[in-house]
Design an enzyme around this catalytic site. Sequence first.
Site, PDB file in Angstrom:
ATOM      1  N   ASP A  92      -1.863 -12.655   4.223  1.00 35.97           N
ATOM      2  CA  ASP A  92      -3.246 -12.260   3.931  1.00 35.97           C
ATOM      3  C   ASP A  92      -4.008 -12.122   5.251  1.00 35.97           C
ATOM      4  O   ASP A  92      -4.242 -13.106   5.947  1.00 35.97           O
ATOM      5  CB  ASP A  92      -3.896 -13.325   3.024  1.00 35.97           C
ATOM      6  CG  ASP A  92      -5.309 -12.946   2.638  1.00 35.97           C
ATOM      7  OD1 ASP A  92      -5.847 -11.950   3.175  1.00 35.97           O
ATOM      8  OD2 ASP A  92      -5.890 -13.655   1.798  1.00 35.97           O
ATOM      9  N   TYR A 131     -16.923   1.376   6.300  1.00 33.61           N
ATOM     10  CA  TYR A 131     -15.464   1.539   6.404  1.00 33.61           C
ATOM     11  C   TYR A 131     -15.115   2.161   7.764  1.00 33.61           C
ATOM     12  O   TYR A 131     -14.289   1.619   8.521  1.00 33.61           O
ATOM     13  CB  TYR A 131     -14.955   2.414   5.255  1.00 33.61           C
ATOM     14  CG  TYR A 131     -13.508   2.852   5.376  1.00 33.61           C
ATOM     15  CD1 TYR A 131     -12.468   1.929   5.277  1.00 33.61           C
ATOM     16  CD2 TYR A 131     -13.186   4.193   5.587  1.00 33.61           C
ATOM     17  CE1 TYR A 131     -11.140   2.342   5.390  1.00 33.61           C
ATOM     18  CE2 TYR A 131     -11.860   4.614   5.693  1.00 33.61           C
ATOM     19  CZ  TYR A 131     -10.840   3.686   5.595  1.00 33.61           C
ATOM     20  OH  TYR A 131      -9.534   4.095   5.708  1.00 33.61           O
ATOM     21  N   THR A 185      -8.308   6.168  10.701  1.00 35.32           N
ATOM     22  CA  THR A 185      -8.771   7.172   9.738  1.00 35.32           C
ATOM     23  C   THR A 185      -9.646   8.270  10.350  1.00 35.32           C
ATOM     24  O   THR A 185     -10.321   8.044  11.361  1.00 35.32           O
ATOM     25  CB  THR A 185      -9.578   6.445   8.637  1.00 35.32           C
ATOM     26  OG1 THR A 185     -10.221   7.397   7.808  1.00 35.32           O
ATOM     27  CG2 THR A 185     -10.647   5.533   9.228  1.00 35.32           C
ATOM     28  N   GLY A 194       0.811  -1.226   0.000  1.00 38.31           N
ATOM     29  CA  GLY A 194       0.000   0.000   0.000  1.00 38.31           C
ATOM     30  C   GLY A 194       0.836   1.265   0.000  1.00 38.31           C
ATOM     31  O   GLY A 194       2.062   1.232   0.091  1.00 38.31           O
ATOM     32  N   LYS A 221     -13.195   0.381  10.892  1.00 37.60           N
ATOM     33  CA  LYS A 221     -11.916   0.929  11.377  1.00 37.60           C
ATOM     34  C   LYS A 221     -12.017   1.279  12.863  1.00 37.60           C
ATOM     35  O   LYS A 221     -11.072   1.062  13.624  1.00 37.60           O
ATOM     36  CB  LYS A 221     -11.518   2.174  10.566  1.00 37.60           C
ATOM     37  CG  LYS A 221     -11.161   1.917   9.114  1.00 37.60           C
ATOM     38  CD  LYS A 221      -9.894   1.108   8.902  1.00 37.60           C
ATOM     39  CE  LYS A 221      -8.642   1.843   9.284  1.00 37.60           C
ATOM     40  NZ  LYS A 221      -7.418   1.040   8.947  1.00 37.60           N
TER      41      LYS A 221
HETATM   42  N1  LIG Z   1      -5.528   6.589   1.848  1.00 35.50           N
HETATM   43  C1  LIG Z   1      -6.078   7.479   2.634  1.00 35.50           C
HETATM   44  O1  LIG Z   1      -6.432   8.569   2.200  1.00 35.50           O
HETATM   45  C2  LIG Z   1      -6.263   7.197   4.093  1.00 35.50           C
HETATM   46  C3  LIG Z   1      -6.951   8.139   4.869  1.00 35.50           C
HETATM   47  C4  LIG Z   1      -7.115   7.888   6.218  1.00 35.50           C
HETATM   48  C5  LIG Z   1      -6.601   6.748   6.779  1.00 35.50           C
HETATM   49  N2  LIG Z   1      -5.956   5.831   6.017  1.00 35.50           N
HETATM   50  C6  LIG Z   1      -5.471   4.622   6.663  1.00 35.50           C
HETATM   51  O2  LIG Z   1      -4.068   4.553   6.494  1.00 35.50           O
HETATM   52  C7  LIG Z   1      -3.649   3.188   6.382  1.00 35.50           C
HETATM   53  C8  LIG Z   1      -2.834   3.009   5.123  1.00 35.50           C
HETATM   54  O3  LIG Z   1      -3.627   3.352   3.998  1.00 35.50           O
HETATM   55  P1  LIG Z   1      -3.023   3.482   2.536  1.00 35.50           P
HETATM   56  O4  LIG Z   1      -3.346   4.830   2.063  1.00 35.50           O
HETATM   57  O5  LIG Z   1      -1.621   3.012   2.484  1.00 35.50           O
HETATM   58  O6  LIG Z   1      -3.983   2.455   1.786  1.00 35.50           O
HETATM   59  P2  LIG Z   1      -3.691   1.463   0.583  1.00 35.50           P
HETATM   60  O7  LIG Z   1      -2.717   2.064  -0.366  1.00 35.50           O
HETATM   61  O8  LIG Z   1      -5.027   1.048   0.088  1.00 35.50           O
HETATM   62  O9  LIG Z   1      -2.972   0.239   1.300  1.00 35.50           O
HETATM   63  C9  LIG Z   1      -3.669  -0.733   2.013  1.00 35.50           C
HETATM   64  C10 LIG Z   1      -2.912  -2.022   1.841  1.00 35.50           C
HETATM   65  O10 LIG Z   1      -3.615  -3.034   2.576  1.00 35.50           O
HETATM   66  C11 LIG Z   1      -3.569  -4.205   1.790  1.00 35.50           C
HETATM   67  N3  LIG Z   1      -4.609  -5.168   2.093  1.00 35.50           N
HETATM   68  C12 LIG Z   1      -5.913  -5.153   1.765  1.00 35.50           C
HETATM   69  N4  LIG Z   1      -6.495  -6.287   2.141  1.00 35.50           N
HETATM   70  C13 LIG Z   1      -5.524  -7.058   2.711  1.00 35.50           C
HETATM   71  C14 LIG Z   1      -5.481  -8.349   3.265  1.00 35.50           C
HETATM   72  N5  LIG Z   1      -6.563  -9.125   3.302  1.00 35.50           N
HETATM   73  N6  LIG Z   1      -4.310  -8.810   3.737  1.00 35.50           N
HETATM   74  C15 LIG Z   1      -3.188  -8.069   3.692  1.00 35.50           C
HETATM   75  N7  LIG Z   1      -3.167  -6.847   3.169  1.00 35.50           N
HETATM   76  C16 LIG Z   1      -4.311  -6.343   2.684  1.00 35.50           C
HETATM   77  C17 LIG Z   1      -3.741  -3.701   0.361  1.00 35.50           C
HETATM   78  O11 LIG Z   1      -3.336  -4.714  -0.514  1.00 35.50           O
HETATM   79  P3  LIG Z   1      -3.347  -4.551  -2.105  1.00 35.50           P
HETATM   80  O12 LIG Z   1      -2.089  -3.809  -2.397  1.00 35.50           O
HETATM   81  O13 LIG Z   1      -3.336  -5.937  -2.624  1.00 35.50           O
HETATM   82  O14 LIG Z   1      -4.573  -3.778  -2.432  1.00 35.50           O
HETATM   83  C18 LIG Z   1      -2.837  -2.493   0.385  1.00 35.50           C
HETATM   84  O15 LIG Z   1      -1.524  -2.846   0.065  1.00 35.50           O
HETATM   85  C19 LIG Z   1      -4.935   2.367   6.441  1.00 35.50           C
HETATM   86  O16 LIG Z   1      -5.137   1.937   7.757  1.00 35.50           O
HETATM   87  C20 LIG Z   1      -6.017   3.349   6.079  1.00 35.50           C
HETATM   88  O17 LIG Z   1      -7.262   2.992   6.656  1.00 35.50           O
HETATM   89  C21 LIG Z   1      -5.759   6.035   4.694  1.00 35.50           C
END
Ligand SMILES: NC(=O)c1ccc[n+]([C@@H]2O[C@H](COP(=O)([O-])OP(=O)(O)OC[C@H]3O[C@@H](n4cnc5c(N)ncnc54)[C@H](OP(=O)(O)O)[C@@H]3O)[C@@H](O)[C@H]2O)c1
Length: 309
Positions: free
Chosen positions: A54, A143, A119, A29, A147
């Site tokens: 996973d 979501y 989040t 991610g 969370k």
């Molecule tokens: N993005 C935002 O704007 C945002 C805002 C607020 C909070 N957050 C929080 O910040 C954290 C990081 O977010 P991010 O932006 O890095 O999101 P991201 O790019 O969507 O990364 C999430 C990762 O989790 C992996 N994942 C999903 N299902 C899984 C599973 N069953 N087993 C193992 N891994 C799995 C995804 O795998 P794949 O690569 O295969 O999809 C992806 O690599 C999260 O907790 C999110 O809730 C994000």
Amino acid sequence: MSAPVDISQEQSAKAALSKMRILIVGTGGRLGAALVREFDGKFQVTGLNRTQLDLSDLRAVREKLGNSSFDVLINAAGFTKVDLCETQPDRAFLINAQAPHVLAEICGEKSSRLIHFSTDYVFDGEKREPYTEEDEAAPISIYGESKLAGEKNVLAAQDGNLVVRVSWVFGPDRPSFIDAMIKGAQESERVDAIADKFSAPTYTHDIVEMLPQFFERGVDGGILHFANAGQCSWQEYAQWALDCCYDAGQPLKVRTVGAGKLENMANWIARRPVYSVLSTAKYTKLTGISPRTWREAVSDYITRFYTKK
Ligand SMILES: NC(=O)c1ccc[n+]([C@@H]2O[C@H](COP(=O)([O-])OP(=O)(O)OC[C@H]3O[C@@H](n4cnc5c(N)ncnc54)[C@H](OP(=O)(O)O)[C@@H]3O)[C@@H](O)[C@H]2O)c1
């Protein structure tokens, strides 16, 4: 006169930190990839992406992590597709709540610290001033609910665990809103972004930089908000990104971002909070550091990753 700095003490603290074994989950991610890339060489880092671990297979998680050794486990994985969570609630709760519970249990058994990311979407968005860690979470989407359940599971497991809530995460390791806006401005004649939804962007690089302050077990756990300073709408965020691209000499077909309205996002399934700015006052109180502004962070990102070679 200020007290003399004990250099030997500072050096030995640094050396101890560099020996820390950090295990990062979710390295495919945006945030997880940045953590591995930037911590590499500074700590003893191991990273696991979804293929390697996973989170929906709780037994495999117990087996694999139960047999690993680490001082800090960082969970950057999550089911982050907000609309898909509405139609797949079981999966949302499995990955965002049950899996963190298992991670927390494993950390408890090993006396390791869990740092878990959450989040701004745990809030309902009704407030009009930054949300503090004390504000009651009241999610309006699956979501957000999943969370929030994950946060509670992580914090209930042991005192030292830390939940870091972030908002509007951007960085070079996976495209996000800002990259889509820039691409739109490079390829089409018109770009619009929502002008009536507010939060603050958070640069992955800035999360990576601040996080080691919370590795030591002596530092209290609990909930911590972290985002770049200030607040903006998606339109203002996108406009600043285009302004920075223009200044950096990027060719753009359009330079002005039009104003969209939340009510016109007919294809969204999940409800999103209208206002979800996170107060970082607690972070500043704990560390003595104020996060840089979102404008500085976005400008830095564009200079580093979009400037023409
Ligand atoms: N993005 C935002 O704007 C945002 C805002 C607020 C909070 N957050 C929080 O910040 C954290 C990081 O977010 P991010 O932006 O890095 O999101 P991201 O790019 O969507 O990364 C999430 C990762 O989790 C992996 N994942 C999903 N299902 C899984 C599973 N069953 N087993 C193992 N891994 C799995 C995804 O795998 P794949 O690569 O295969 O999809 C992806 O690599 C999260 O907790 C999110 O809730 C994000």
